[in-house]
Write a protein that holds these residues in place. Structure first.
Motif, PDB file in Angstrom:
ATOM      1  N   ALA A  40     -12.981  21.863  50.006  1.00  0.00           N
ATOM      2  CA  ALA A  40     -12.469  20.513  50.210  1.00  0.00           C
ATOM      3  C   ALA A  40     -11.430  20.185  49.155  1.00  0.00           C
ATOM      4  O   ALA A  40     -11.454  20.721  48.054  1.00  0.00           O
ATOM      5  CB  ALA A  40     -13.607  19.501  50.166  1.00  0.00           C
ATOM      6  N   ASP A  41     -10.512  19.319  49.524  1.00  0.00           N
ATOM      7  CA  ASP A  41      -9.491  18.851  48.591  1.00  0.00           C
ATOM      8  C   ASP A  41      -9.865  17.482  48.062  1.00  0.00           C
ATOM      9  O   ASP A  41     -10.523  16.697  48.736  1.00  0.00           O
ATOM     10  CB  ASP A  41      -8.125  18.770  49.279  1.00  0.00           C
ATOM     11  N   THR A  42      -9.426  17.217  46.824  1.00  0.00           N
ATOM     12  CA  THR A  42      -9.651  15.906  46.212  1.00  0.00           C
ATOM     13  C   THR A  42      -8.316  15.219  45.988  1.00  0.00           C
ATOM     14  O   THR A  42      -7.395  15.817  45.419  1.00  0.00           O
ATOM     15  CB  THR A  42     -10.380  16.048  44.855  1.00  0.00           C
ATOM     16  N   ILE A  43      -8.199  14.008  46.460  1.00  0.00           N
ATOM     17  CA  ILE A  43      -7.008  13.203  46.232  1.00  0.00           C
ATOM     18  C   ILE A  43      -7.379  12.099  45.262  1.00  0.00           C
ATOM     19  O   ILE A  43      -8.260  11.291  45.534  1.00  0.00           O
ATOM     20  CB  ILE A  43      -6.477  12.599  47.552  1.00  0.00           C
ATOM     21  N   SER A  44      -6.722  12.080  44.098  1.00  0.00           N
ATOM     22  CA  SER A  44      -7.065  11.120  43.057  1.00  0.00           C
ATOM     23  C   SER A  44      -5.890  10.200  42.776  1.00  0.00           C
ATOM     24  O   SER A  44      -4.775  10.668  42.512  1.00  0.00           O
ATOM     25  CB  SER A  44      -7.472  11.859  41.775  1.00  0.00           C
ATOM     26  N   HIS A  45      -6.144   8.895  42.850  1.00  0.00           N
ATOM     27  CA  HIS A  45      -5.154   7.887  42.505  1.00  0.00           C
ATOM     28  C   HIS A  45      -5.736   6.909  41.484  1.00  0.00           C
ATOM     29  O   HIS A  45      -5.376   5.743  41.471  1.00  0.00           O
ATOM     30  CB  HIS A  45      -4.695   7.120  43.754  1.00  0.00           C
ATOM     31  N   SER A  46      -6.650   7.393  40.662  1.00  0.00           N
ATOM     32  CA  SER A  46      -7.354   6.497  39.748  1.00  0.00           C
ATOM     33  C   SER A  46      -6.390   5.818  38.772  1.00  0.00           C
ATOM     34  O   SER A  46      -6.515   4.623  38.506  1.00  0.00           O
ATOM     35  CB  SER A  46      -8.426   7.272  38.980  1.00  0.00           C
ATOM     36  N   LEU A  47      -5.407   6.569  38.254  1.00  0.00           N
ATOM     37  CA  LEU A  47      -4.466   5.977  37.324  1.00  0.00           C
ATOM     38  C   LEU A  47      -3.611   4.913  38.006  1.00  0.00           C
ATOM     39  O   LEU A  47      -3.371   3.835  37.464  1.00  0.00           O
ATOM     40  CB  LEU A  47      -3.577   7.059  36.709  1.00  0.00           C
ATOM     41  N   THR A  48      -3.170   5.229  39.222  1.00  0.00           N
ATOM     42  CA  THR A  48      -2.367   4.260  39.963  1.00  0.00           C
ATOM     43  C   THR A  48      -3.174   3.016  40.289  1.00  0.00           C
ATOM     44  O   THR A  48      -2.665   1.886  40.233  1.00  0.00           O
ATOM     45  CB  THR A  48      -1.842   4.893  41.264  1.00  0.00           C
ATOM     46  N   LEU A  49      -4.448   3.214  40.605  1.00  0.00           N
ATOM     47  CA  LEU A  49      -5.312   2.074  40.912  1.00  0.00           C
ATOM     48  C   LEU A  49      -5.462   1.167  39.692  1.00  0.00           C
ATOM     49  O   LEU A  49      -5.406  -0.064  39.813  1.00  0.00           O
ATOM     50  CB  LEU A  49      -6.684   2.580  41.374  1.00  0.00           C
ATOM     51  N   VAL A  50      -5.633   1.788  38.519  1.00  0.00           N
ATOM     52  CA  VAL A  50      -5.746   0.992  37.298  1.00  0.00           C
ATOM     53  C   VAL A  50      -4.476   0.182  37.072  1.00  0.00           C
ATOM     54  O   VAL A  50      -4.527  -1.000  36.712  1.00  0.00           O
ATOM     55  CB  VAL A  50      -6.034   1.912  36.090  1.00  0.00           C
ATOM     56  N   GLN A  51      -3.340   0.820  37.298  1.00  0.00           N
ATOM     57  CA  GLN A  51      -2.068   0.117  37.136  1.00  0.00           C
ATOM     58  C   GLN A  51      -1.955  -1.048  38.109  1.00  0.00           C
ATOM     59  O   GLN A  51      -1.453  -2.121  37.771  1.00  0.00           O
ATOM     60  CB  GLN A  51      -0.914   1.097  37.322  1.00  0.00           C
ATOM     61  N   ARG A  52      -2.414  -0.840  39.348  1.00  0.00           N
ATOM     62  CA  ARG A  52      -2.371  -1.902  40.354  1.00  0.00           C
ATOM     63  C   ARG A  52      -3.297  -3.058  39.987  1.00  0.00           C
ATOM     64  O   ARG A  52      -2.952  -4.232  40.150  1.00  0.00           O
ATOM     65  CB  ARG A  52      -2.784  -1.328  41.715  1.00  0.00           C
ATOM     66  N   LEU A  53      -4.473  -2.710  39.475  1.00  0.00           N
ATOM     67  CA  LEU A  53      -5.419  -3.758  39.075  1.00  0.00           C
ATOM     68  C   LEU A  53      -4.869  -4.566  37.901  1.00  0.00           C
ATOM     69  O   LEU A  53      -5.031  -5.786  37.838  1.00  0.00           O
ATOM     70  CB  LEU A  53      -6.766  -3.131  38.708  1.00  0.00           C
ATOM     71  N   ALA A  55      -1.698  -5.052  37.283  1.00  0.00           N
ATOM     72  CA  ALA A  55      -0.648  -5.904  37.838  1.00  0.00           C
ATOM     73  C   ALA A  55      -1.244  -7.098  38.572  1.00  0.00           C
ATOM     74  O   ALA A  55      -0.718  -8.216  38.518  1.00  0.00           O
ATOM     75  CB  ALA A  55       0.233  -5.082  38.781  1.00  0.00           C
ATOM     76  N   LEU A  56      -2.377  -6.862  39.236  1.00  0.00           N
ATOM     77  CA  LEU A  56      -3.065  -7.939  39.941  1.00  0.00           C
ATOM     78  C   LEU A  56      -3.502  -9.026  38.965  1.00  0.00           C
ATOM     79  O   LEU A  56      -3.384 -10.221  39.236  1.00  0.00           O
ATOM     80  CB  LEU A  56      -4.278  -7.359  40.679  1.00  0.00           C
ATOM     81  N   LEU A  57      -3.998  -8.601  37.787  1.00  0.00           N
ATOM     82  CA  LEU A  57      -4.415  -9.557  36.763  1.00  0.00           C
ATOM     83  C   LEU A  57      -3.219 -10.304  36.182  1.00  0.00           C
ATOM     84  O   LEU A  57      -3.250 -11.528  36.026  1.00  0.00           O
ATOM     85  CB  LEU A  57      -5.171  -8.818  35.658  1.00  0.00           C
ATOM     86  N   LEU A  58      -2.157  -9.575  35.861  1.00  0.00           N
ATOM     87  CA  LEU A  58      -0.990 -10.189  35.220  1.00  0.00           C
ATOM     88  C   LEU A  58      -0.279 -11.170  36.144  1.00  0.00           C
ATOM     89  O   LEU A  58       0.163 -12.242  35.718  1.00  0.00           O
ATOM     90  CB  LEU A  58      -0.017  -9.092  34.756  1.00  0.00           C
TER      91      LEU A  58
END
Length: 480
Positions: A40-53, A55-58
């Protein structure tokens, strides 16, 4: 019930919004790696998600709750636009507050130091990371404890234990100890107390010493593992503390009675009695201790042991760094081979033994194995190796000769292991034993001396200090 249902509905709506953010992030960047053996392959966007969160706060997009942070006796108010889903997921305290709120604003009352770092605290809830300075550690720990954010609480505790040796204008370890005592953080409390006890000489010379509480003062004075130059150094620091803080009579008397006067030479005791203003004021409170100390210095330890309990703290040495008690030992490239050193100590602290010296031989083996763990050789005449690969460090300390003067005395050996932290040389471990560190079982167990970056090595050297402490055996006969 309606209020809780509305709260759940808002949380589900926000969760859907966050999922949309993640989906968008997924279209922006795909990082695909295959999990070994699973197909199986793993797709990780954890860093991007943190950046989005973040931005959501700011930006405050989709915010459904405003945090109004107020400080008592201050006009400044801080308002932060947040999202109830994030707050509820990260903090059970926030979750309960959000369920019972009456509007879209939560009013929070925080002390000035906590209010100053509240933005950092909220950002951690969104991003899972935080940057902090030394003076921000305690208020962040307070907020993490108050709102039950366990991961942040543990992280700040770890940060504080790693930065006990860092320089600060007025010192911080004693303040952290007092806070940990109040907050019930046993890990932080014990780390601070151990640092203060094992590095007491540097603490006594700092401005932080005279600011410590009477409770912490007594806790330190009652310990036998204090590391300092001499008992005189401790008395001088205690005298300065009493003059600075002007405690009540009982506190001063208890503190002065915790000094081990028998560990001071008679000439120093005479000087104290004639020159110390503090001792002159409270001499009646310690007269019995001074009298016993003079007796200790005027008779042989064996004679004293027949009439006094020489196991009481008055006659028990601390870890003194003075040359008459031991010797420093710097071992360059400690993994290379066995090393040895010889040094002398005074037979005991009593003036009766002042002219008597004991020569000690110390042997350091970097890879020693106990007999039960060594490979067996069955061939006739085969020799058993004394040291093989895979062993562990060991130190043996023995007297060069035996003497009748040793009667009634047990010599406790203490090895102080130093390390460099925040640019300072501090005591990292203290090992007590009778003859060999093998008695401890964990001597330098995690040191990894082969690794040049080991925290136990300072410029590729193992820095030790050996202290020999004579402990007397009581010979009082119990009457039936």
């Amino acid at each position: 019930m309606e209020r809780r249902a509305a709260h759940i509905h808002r949380m589900l709506f926000l969760a859907a919004c966050l999922q949309l953010e993640v989906a968008v992030a997924g279209m922006l960047k795909v990082d695909s790696t295959q999990v070994e053996g699973s197909g199986a392959d793993t797709i990780s966007h954890s860093l991007t998600l943190v950046q989005r969160l973040e931005a959501l706060l700011l930006q405050g997009n989709g915010s459904d709750v405003a945090l109004r942070v107020e400080t008592p006796n201050a006009d400044e108010v801080k308002v932060i636009q947040t999202h109830s889903l994030v707050l509820s997921l990260q903090s059970p305290v926030f979750e309960e507050m959000l369920v019972s709120r009456n509007g879209s604003t939560l009013v929070l009352r925080e002390s000035s130091d906590c209010a100053a770092v509240f933005d950092k605290f909220i950002r951690y809830l969104y991003c899972g990371e935080i940057s902090l300075r030394l003076e921000q550690a305690m208020p962040l720990h307070k907020l993490a404890s108050k709102y039950q954010v366990l991961s942040l609480q543990q992280g700040v505790t770890h940060y504080m234990t790693l930065n006990l040796a860092r320089d600060s204008p007025s010192g911080h370890v004693a303040g952290w100890y007092e806070y940990a005592l109040q907050a019930g953080d046993a890990t932080l409390r014990e780390s601070c107390l151990q640092y203060l006890a094992w590095n007491l000489s540097s603490v006594l010379q700092s401005g932080e010493w005279v600011t410590i509480s009477s409770q912490l003062l007594m806790t330190l004075l009652q310990r036998s593992d204090l590391i300092l130059q001499s008992e005189m150094e401790l008395f001088a620091a205690l005298e300065a503390w009493i003059i600075q803080n002007e405690p009540d009579g009982l506190t001063a008397e208890n503190a002065l009675r915790a000094v081990r006067y028998a560990m001071m030479p008679p000439q120093e005791l005479f000087r104290l009695q004639t020159q110390s203003t503090v001792l002159a004021r409270y001499q009646e409170s310690v007269r019995d201790l001074l009298y016993m100390s003079y007796q200790f210095h005027s008779a042989s330890p064996l004679q004293m042991a027949k009439y006094f309990d020489v196991n009481c703290s008055l006659f028990v040495p601390r870890n003194y760094l003075s040359p008459v008690w031991g010797s420093p030992w710097i071992i360059n490239n400690p993994t290379r081979d066995d090393r040895s050193i010889s040094f002398q100590t005074q037979l005991g602290p009593s003036s009766h033994d002042a002219s008597k010296r004991v020569t000690w031989n110390a042997l350091f083996s970097p890879r020693w194995l106990p007999l039960s763990m060594r490979p067996m050789f069955t061939e006739t005449g085969a020799m058993q190796p004394t040291r093989v690969e895979g062993g562990r460090p060991r130190i043996i300390i023995t007297p060069a000769t035996s003497s009748a003067d040793f009667a009634g005395v047990n010599f406790q050996k203490t090895v102080l292991v130093m390390a460099r932290q925040q640019g300072k040389l501090v005591a990292k471990h203290v090992y007590n034993f009778h003859q060999s560190t093998e008695e401890n079982g964990d001597f330098l167990a995690d040191a990894d001396l082969h690794r040049r970056t080991s925290e136990y090595l300072v410029d590729s050297s193992l820095i030790l200090h050996i202290v020999v402490k004579p402990l007397y055996q009581t010979l009082i006969t119990t009457k039936n």
